[in-house]
Design an enzyme around this catalytic site. Structure first.
Site, short mmCIF file in Angstrom:
data_model
loop_
_atom_site.label_atom_id
_atom_site.label_comp_id
_atom_site.label_asym_id
_atom_site.label_seq_id
_atom_site.Cartn_x
_atom_site.Cartn_y
_atom_site.Cartn_z
N ASP A 84 1.34 36.40 67.87
CA ASP A 84 2.29 35.82 66.85
C ASP A 84 1.50 35.86 65.58
OD1 ASP A 84 4.45 34.05 66.01
OD2 ASP A 84 3.04 32.58 66.49
N ASP A 142 1.35 30.11 69.64
CA ASP A 142 0.72 28.67 69.64
C ASP A 142 2.10 27.66 69.56
OD1 ASP A 142 1.53 29.35 66.90
OD2 ASP A 142 0.35 27.56 66.18
N ASP A 200 6.99 30.63 71.11
CA ASP A 200 6.30 31.71 71.78
C ASP A 200 6.25 31.53 73.36
OD1 ASP A 200 5.35 32.79 69.42
OD2 ASP A 200 3.77 31.23 69.06
#
Length: 614
Positions: free
Chosen positions: A314, A511, A515
């Site tokens: 990410d 995080d 996600d």
């Protein structure tokens, strides 16, 4: 609980070892003195160990576990039945000694992880109401909003914000970082850290049960109780090895009509620590990773980490800092950059918006003296207006601020801001004063960390972001990833994980709440636990306790090395044992010498497994 069990197990093994050693010593003394009774002494040193072993085997069979301890029981029983009490005593001595060594090795391997469990705070000093009186209360009674006094040397019991001044915290238990961290007023302080500076007031933000450290403790306990697929693989090897041992012993007896040949085969094959050497290696690797701030939830997850071929990251909070920061200030004529920021930050003291936090942080870094705002009126999602130093100030989005202007060249300033950045406009007394540029900067160690992942054997790196395509592409180009994807929904990220999984095991690093589905879908989900959400930590198999990527790259190397060492323990141990068994079947290795040789193999295999700690 686990520490107490290991201690009790060590004491039990030590008692059995003492009995076996006493029987061997007494029997040997009687034998060389010519006194009758040496066989009885040797048998007395064997029987208690055999009885304890039979009880352990019965419990294992009740759980459906069949291991090589059966061979140890057969060899001791056969030695007593065939009139070889010395060989039986030697096997008992070596078996109980091996058990004690294995218990020690398991305890040593878990040391780093178990140390975390001993740091849990039990009570805290809480201010009573709004006064200065303090009450010592159990941490279970702490609720968000409680104000706590943390004294020098104490472990923070819950997550919270520093109420004032500056906190100096030892974060080594969480991150492995030896240099104390400086947390400014309003900054987040995580439970489990130790206050090494002056006493401070902490405002709790989570209950103790939901704090960072409590979550780490739960993860540690789960990891310690897990059983890796490789350990189950060793169990299957153990079943095959057990069949081979009994078959070879029976064949040697039938072929030679000598029961001592069968006894020699049984003795040289036991006790083999394969079913414990593998878990020792796995726990050693997990402990080593925990020492550098990477908590691996299970042995199976460590094995999966060792096989990862593709890493998906990410962007926000993972490859970037996750917080907008002031990167540039464009001041209009008649205003300085410092004055634009000072006026904007002064007004934003009345706002709780994330952009306000960025402006206040930038002003603090530049040591600007802020003025108190008054008559502040905030329009949600648009901006804020108010009075600062008797001047009318407006801070917010460009459209919001433009609607309040009566003068100034706003268009000229707008062209100065980069397309892939956020902007905050500032107007003073109806005139445009400046434009503040905010960007989520790439982590300083991001590129170096990605290179470390490639060096560790990860061949493909993908950036998967929910941010705009142009921003994702810019970050991807800067970091040299193989593929950069933007504007992804949580469902899109799961699809990316599944698509990449077609080429090999995938690791997903993130995080945020968005996600969590992708973390759960990946072979290895890694959560940025230091600042990530609870959802991402729960969905992941690996949690980073430190706000950095470099330890994760090191953890990949540790996982690969641990798996290699574990496989060495299996194959080298099996090969040496089988060679010794063949020699015993051919009459080249008598029972006593065979027992001693097997224990040398046992010790070597366990010590090899402990190499994963280094």
């Amino acid at each position: 609980m686990l520490r107490l069990w290991l201690l009790a197990k060590a004491n039990y093994d030590a008692i059995l070892l003492g009995i076996a050693l006493l029987g061997l010593a007494l029997g040997t003394a009687l034998f060389f003195s010519g006194t009758v009774g040496s066989a009885i002494a040797w048998s007395a040193g064997t029987v208690p160990v055999l009885v304890g072993l039979l009880v352990q085997i019965a419990r294992s069979l009740k759980r459906g576990d069949v291991g090589l301890d059966i061979v140890a029981a057969l060899s001791m029983s056969a030695a007593l039945a065939f009139g070889e009490p010395l060989a039986g005593n030697v096997v008992a001595l070596m078996y109980s000694g091996g058990q004690l060594l294995e218990t020690f090795a398991a305890g040593r391997a878990r040391q780093e992880m178990t140390a975390l469990l001993g740091r849990v705070a039990r009570t805290a000093m809480r201010y009573a109401g709004t006064g200065t009186a303090l009450d010592e209360v159990p941490i279970t009674e702490i609720v968000p909003g409680d104000r706590l006094l943390i004294r020098q040397g104490e472990v923070l019991p819950v997550d919270g914000h520093v109420a004032g001044g500056r906190a100096q915290l030892d974060m080594s238990a969480l991150t492995g970082e030896s240099v104390p961290a400086q947390i400014l007023a309003g900054g987040e302080a995580l439970s489990g850290a130790t206050l090494v500076g002056a006493p401070l007031d902490l405002v709790a933000t989570r209950p103790a049960a939901e704090s960072t450290y409590a979550g780490i403790v739960r993860l540690v306990e789960a990891a310690q109780n897990s059983k890796a697929p490789m350990a189950r693989l060793a169990d299957r090897y153990a079943m095959g090895f057990l069949g081979l041992t009994v078959s070879l012993a029976g064949a040697a007896w039938i072929a030679t009509a000598d029961p001592l040949r069968a006894l020699a085969v049984l003795v040289v094959a036991t006790p083999c620590p394969l079913i414990l050497a593998v878990p020792v290696a796995i726990i050693s690797g997990m402990s080593r990773a925990a020492r550098i701030g990477v908590l691996i939830k299970s042995g199976g997850m460590l094995e999966a980490l060792a096989r990862v071929k593709t890493a998906i990251f990410d962007k926000t909070g993972t490859l970037t800092g996750g917080q907008a920061a002031v990167t540039a200030i464009h001041a209009a004529r008649g205003f300085s950059e410092a004055e634009v920021l000072r006026l904007a930050a002064s007004l934003d003291q009345a706002s709780g918006h994330v952009v306000a936090e960025a402006l206040l942080k930038a002003a603090a870094e530049r040591t600007l003296v802020l003025s108190p705002p008054r008559d502040a009126v905030e329009t949600a999602g648009e901006g804020i207006a108010g009075i600062v130093d008797e001047r009318s100030v407006v801070v917010g989005g460009t459209d919001f601020v433009a609607s309040t202007l009566t003068g100034g060249d706003f268009a000229a300033l707008s062209h100065a801001a980069p397309a892939n950045a956020g902007t905050v406009a500032v107007a003073v007394d109806g005139t445009v004063a400046g434009l503040i540029v905010l960007q989520d900067s790439v982590r300083a160690d991001a590129r170096q960390s990605l290179e470390a992942f490639r060096s560790a054997g990860i061949g493909r790196i993908v950036l998967a972001s929910g941010d705009r395509n142009d921003i994702a592409a810019a970050v991807g180009t800067a970091l040299g990833v193989d593929l950069a994807l933007g504007q992804l929904t949580p469902t899109d990220k799961v699809a990316v994980v599944k698509r990449e999984a077609a080429s090999g095991p995938v690791m997903m690093v993130g995080d945020g709440v968005n996600d969590a589905p992708a973390l759960a879908a990946a072979d290895v989900g890694v959560a940025m636990g230091a600042r990530g959400t609870a959802a991402s930590s729960e969905a992941s198999g690996v949690v980073l306790l430190v706000d950095a990527l470099a330890p994760l790259a090191r953890a990949v190397v540790i996982a690969k090395r641990t798996r290699r060492i574990a496989m060495q323990s299996v194959f080298v141990g099996l090969s040496l044992s089988i060679a010794a068994m063949v020699a015993a079947a051919l009459g080249l290795l008598p029972p006593i010498q065979g027992a001693l040789l097997q224990e040398v193999i046992d010790v070597a295999v366990i010590l090899n497994a402990l190499r994963a700690l280094s």
